[in-house]
Design an enzyme around this catalytic site. Structure first.
Site, short mmCIF file in Angstrom:
data_model
loop_
_atom_site.label_atom_id
_atom_site.label_comp_id
_atom_site.label_asym_id
_atom_site.label_seq_id
_atom_site.Cartn_x
_atom_site.Cartn_y
_atom_site.Cartn_z
N HIS A 17 0.84 -1.21 0.00
CA HIS A 17 0.00 0.00 0.00
C HIS A 17 0.87 1.26 0.00
CE1 HIS A 17 -2.89 -2.81 2.29
NE2 HIS A 17 -3.52 -2.55 1.16
N LYS A 41 -15.59 -7.98 7.65
CA LYS A 41 -14.32 -8.70 7.50
C LYS A 41 -13.72 -9.08 8.86
CE LYS A 41 -11.82 -7.81 3.29
NZ LYS A 41 -10.67 -7.09 2.67
N ARG A 90 -2.81 -6.23 -8.32
CA ARG A 90 -1.59 -7.05 -8.23
C ARG A 90 -1.53 -8.12 -9.31
NH1 ARG A 90 -3.05 -8.66 -2.33
NH2 ARG A 90 -5.01 -8.63 -3.49
N SER A 128 -2.84 -8.17 3.07
CA SER A 128 -2.95 -7.98 4.51
C SER A 128 -3.26 -9.30 5.21
CB SER A 128 -4.02 -6.94 4.83
OG SER A 128 -3.65 -5.70 4.28
N1 COA Z 1 -0.49 -4.01 -1.57
C1 COA Z 1 -0.82 -4.95 -0.69
N2 COA Z 1 -2.05 -5.47 -0.58
C2 COA Z 1 -2.97 -5.01 -1.42
C3 COA Z 1 -2.70 -4.04 -2.38
C4 COA Z 1 -1.39 -3.53 -2.44
N3 COA Z 1 -1.03 -2.59 -3.32
N4 COA Z 1 -3.82 -3.81 -3.07
C5 COA Z 1 -4.77 -4.61 -2.55
N5 COA Z 1 -4.24 -5.34 -1.56
C6 COA Z 1 -4.92 -6.37 -0.76
C7 COA Z 1 -5.35 -5.90 0.61
O1 COA Z 1 -4.30 -6.02 1.53
C8 COA Z 1 -6.48 -6.87 0.89
O2 COA Z 1 -5.93 -8.07 1.34
P1 COA Z 1 -6.75 -9.13 2.21
O3 COA Z 1 -8.12 -9.25 1.61
O4 COA Z 1 -5.91 -10.32 2.08
O5 COA Z 1 -6.79 -8.60 3.60
C9 COA Z 1 -7.09 -7.12 -0.50
O6 COA Z 1 -6.10 -6.75 -1.42
C10 COA Z 1 -8.28 -6.29 -0.84
O7 COA Z 1 -8.68 -5.55 0.25
P2 COA Z 1 -8.92 -4.01 0.31
O8 COA Z 1 -8.00 -3.22 -0.53
O9 COA Z 1 -8.95 -3.66 1.73
O10 COA Z 1 -10.25 -3.88 -0.39
P3 COA Z 1 -11.58 -4.55 0.00
O11 COA Z 1 -11.86 -5.62 -0.97
O12 COA Z 1 -11.66 -4.86 1.46
O13 COA Z 1 -12.53 -3.34 -0.37
C11 COA Z 1 -13.39 -1.15 -0.17
C12 COA Z 1 -12.51 -2.24 0.40
C13 COA Z 1 -13.51 -0.19 0.97
C14 COA Z 1 -12.74 -0.47 -1.35
C15 COA Z 1 -14.77 -1.66 -0.67
O14 COA Z 1 -15.25 -2.63 0.22
C16 COA Z 1 -15.76 -0.53 -0.74
O15 COA Z 1 -15.76 0.24 -1.68
N6 COA Z 1 -16.61 -0.41 0.31
C17 COA Z 1 -17.60 0.66 0.42
C18 COA Z 1 -18.98 0.19 0.03
C19 COA Z 1 -19.29 0.54 -1.39
O16 COA Z 1 -19.10 1.66 -1.84
N7 COA Z 1 -19.82 -0.45 -2.11
C20 COA Z 1 -20.19 -0.28 -3.48
C21 COA Z 1 -19.03 -0.48 -4.40
S1 COA Z 1 -19.52 -0.31 -6.08
#
Ligand code: COA
Length: 160
Positions: A17, A41, A90, A128
């Site tokens: 990140h 989560k 990724r 993560s």
């Molecule tokens: N480096 C390391 N890890 C990364 C990364 C990077 N550059 N990019 C993504 N990841 C990983 C994260 O660590 C996470 O890992 P994990 O699932 O193993 O813990 C995974 O990719 C994705 O998680 P995250 O980035 O936290 O996204 P998410 O899938 O939990 O989504 C939101 C989070 C907040 C973006 C999404 O749930 C959201 O938009 N929520 C609001 C509700 C909403 O608007 N809904 C309608 C959408 S149209």
């Protein structure tokens, strides 16, 4: 003024990140890290802890700040006056997952574009949840997380 919002659960923030954040901080006037409560989560770190970890890890970037949110991403993006949303991609699985979200967010908030950035190859394997699992079993996460996060993980999983 260009403002980019980078949303995620950040449980915890990793070098994958921070790599993206350091890069966009050099391009945009303001970068807002929007940390989703993501109660479904069942995060290891509560929202306040995740905010503190992100703020400490990003303290060297003056145009970056972190905020928490519940509800729709487009609502916090609008509230922050953002022109752009950033998501990290990724691999092709991430892309498949992210594309409909980006398209739907574009429908909900025309004018806020989603940008994708890829982390560098040595951090592409980082997530993560892998970090939490490795730390819980006593493995070394130091190469993959900011120093304050490694310390916090050691506090969550103390070794006998
Ligand atoms: N480096 C390391 N890890 C990364 C990364 C990077 N550059 N990019 C993504 N990841 C990983 C994260 O660590 C996470 O890992 P994990 O699932 O193993 O813990 C995974 O990719 C994705 O998680 P995250 O980035 O936290 O996204 P998410 O899938 O939990 O989504 C939101 C989070 C907040 C973006 C999404 O749930 C959201 O938009 N929520 C609001 C509700 C909403 O608007 N809904 C309608 C959408 S149209």
């Amino acid at each position: 003024m260009t403002t980019l919002v980078y949303p995620g659960t950040f449980d915890p923030i990793t070098l994958g990140h921070t790599n993206l954040i350091e890069r966009v901080a050099g391009i945009f006037d303001q970068v807002v890290i929007a940390i989703a409560a993501s109660e479904r989560k069942q995060p290891l770190f509560n929202l306040d802890e995740r905010l503190t970890l992100a703020r400490d890890a990003l303290a060297h970037l003056p145009n970056v700040r972190a905020t928490g949110f519940r509800g729709l991403l487009v609502d916090i993006a609008r509230q922050e006056g953002a022109n752009f949303i950033l998501r990290g991609v990724r691999n092709s699985t991430d892309f498949e997952y992210e594309l409909p979200l980006a398209q739907m967010n574009g429908n909900l908030a025309p004018g806020i574009d989603t940008l994708f950035l890829t982390p560098p190859p040595h951090l592409t394997c980082v997530s993560s949840s892998l970090i939490r699992e490795i730390a819980s079993m006593g493995g070394d996460v130091v190469p993959y997380v900011p120093e304050n996060v490694a310390t916090a993980l050691a506090g969550k999983f103390p070794r006998p």
